[in-house]
Design an enzyme around this catalytic site. Structure first.
Site, short mmCIF file in Angstrom:
data_model
loop_
_atom_site.label_atom_id
_atom_site.label_comp_id
_atom_site.label_asym_id
_atom_site.label_seq_id
_atom_site.Cartn_x
_atom_site.Cartn_y
_atom_site.Cartn_z
N HIS A 16 5.16 -79.55 -45.14
CA HIS A 16 5.46 -80.90 -44.67
C HIS A 16 6.24 -80.91 -43.36
CE1 HIS A 16 5.98 -85.22 -45.02
NE2 HIS A 16 7.28 -85.07 -44.85
N ASP A 19 1.17 -79.20 -47.86
CA ASP A 19 2.14 -80.29 -47.99
C ASP A 19 2.07 -80.88 -49.39
OD1 ASP A 19 3.80 -82.50 -47.69
OD2 ASP A 19 2.92 -83.12 -45.78
N SER A 44 6.22 -87.89 -40.88
CA SER A 44 6.51 -88.34 -42.23
C SER A 44 6.71 -89.86 -42.25
CB SER A 44 7.73 -87.59 -42.77
OG SER A 44 7.89 -87.75 -44.15
#
Length: 268
Positions: free
Chosen positions: A219, A188, A142
């Site tokens: 995610h 995601d 991320s």
């Protein structure tokens, strides 16, 4: 194709001084543990980042190892993705899972911290003698993945970069010179595959690159041990950190598409 003999394996190792470990198989790159026993050491906060844990092979008869620093994502800590440490280290790498200075640090800040962690690892850490300072890489999830890509833009001498569902606000890797692997998660909604496809397409044609979309994943898929991630990350690291052509067979072409909904690559 004939199986390589002990003589050809020895010749291959002699031709590539960075090669570590036995000849790989589809089973070995997917295994929960590789051929190297590992140990770990904690690192306190300071030196430009929030501390973390270093995992390293305990073998002393194969020379130094390439290394990779890994950052967690927004509001995440290293324990949330710590399975990566021993799994990658057991394949013949020094792995530095870092904590960030603050849980909400930006991708740019995380990139700076990853580079600071590599400098600490190679210059001041207790395992610096085990690391080849010329063979370093970065990765992250991320915002940490965005940090890894940001670090690659700023330090083109890195050997590899891996972004897992990476958030990079600029959305531009046109100056990337580091072999880059981008993972997208099919389901995601925070960093959707469409955004990462666009990001991937900004990487120059002259830079080695690959894009892997994990089928059905969200995610935070990286938070649990994943054979699909491991069996693709390990060859990428071996090929570009260790110059180990024995692992190209798993990526070029991709031999196992189980759990993978899309795959693109430049195939070195």
């Amino acid at each position: 194709m004939l199986a390589p003999t002990a003589t050809t394996r020895a010749a291959s190792a002699a031709a590539n001084p960075y090669q570590r470990g036995p000849d790989p198989t589809a089973a070995s790159v997917a295994a929960p543990a590789g051929p190297f026993a590992t140990a770990s050491v904690g690192v306190s906060r300071g030196n430009g980042f929030g501390g973390g844990t270093i995992y390293y092979p305990t073998a002393t008869d194969e020379g130094t190892f390439g290394a990779i620093a890994i950052s967690p994502g927004l509001n995440g800590t290293w324990p949330g993705i710590a399975w990566l440490g021993p799994r990658l280290a057991s394949q013949g790498f020094v792995v530095f899972g870092i904590e960030t200075n603050n849980l909400n640090d930006s991708p740019t800040s995380r990139g700076t911290q990853l580079l600071a962690a590599l400098d600490y690892l190679t210059q001041r850490s207790s395992v610096r003698g085990r690391v080849d300072a010329a063979r370093l890489a970065v990765a992250g999830h991320s915002m940490g993945g965005g940090g890894a890509l940001d670090a690659a833009l700023r330090r083109p001498s890195l050997q590899a970069a891996i972004g897992n569902a990476p958030h990079l606000p600029s959305g531009n890797l046109s100056s990337d010179r580091v072999p880059t692997l981008i993972y997208a998660m099919q389901n995601d909604t925070l960093v959707p595959p469409s955004r990462l496809t666009t990001l991937y397409n900004t990487i120059p044609a002259t830079t080695e690159k690959a894009y892997i979309e994990i089928a059905g994943a969200g995610h935070n898929y990286i938070g649990q041990p994943s054979t699909t991630l491991a069996r693709t990350m390990i060859p990428w690291m071996k090929v570009f950190i260790d110059d180990d052509a024995r692992y190209s067979q798993f990526l070029c072409p991709l031999t196992n598409r189980d759990g993978i909904s899309q795959y693109r690559d430049s195939c070195p």
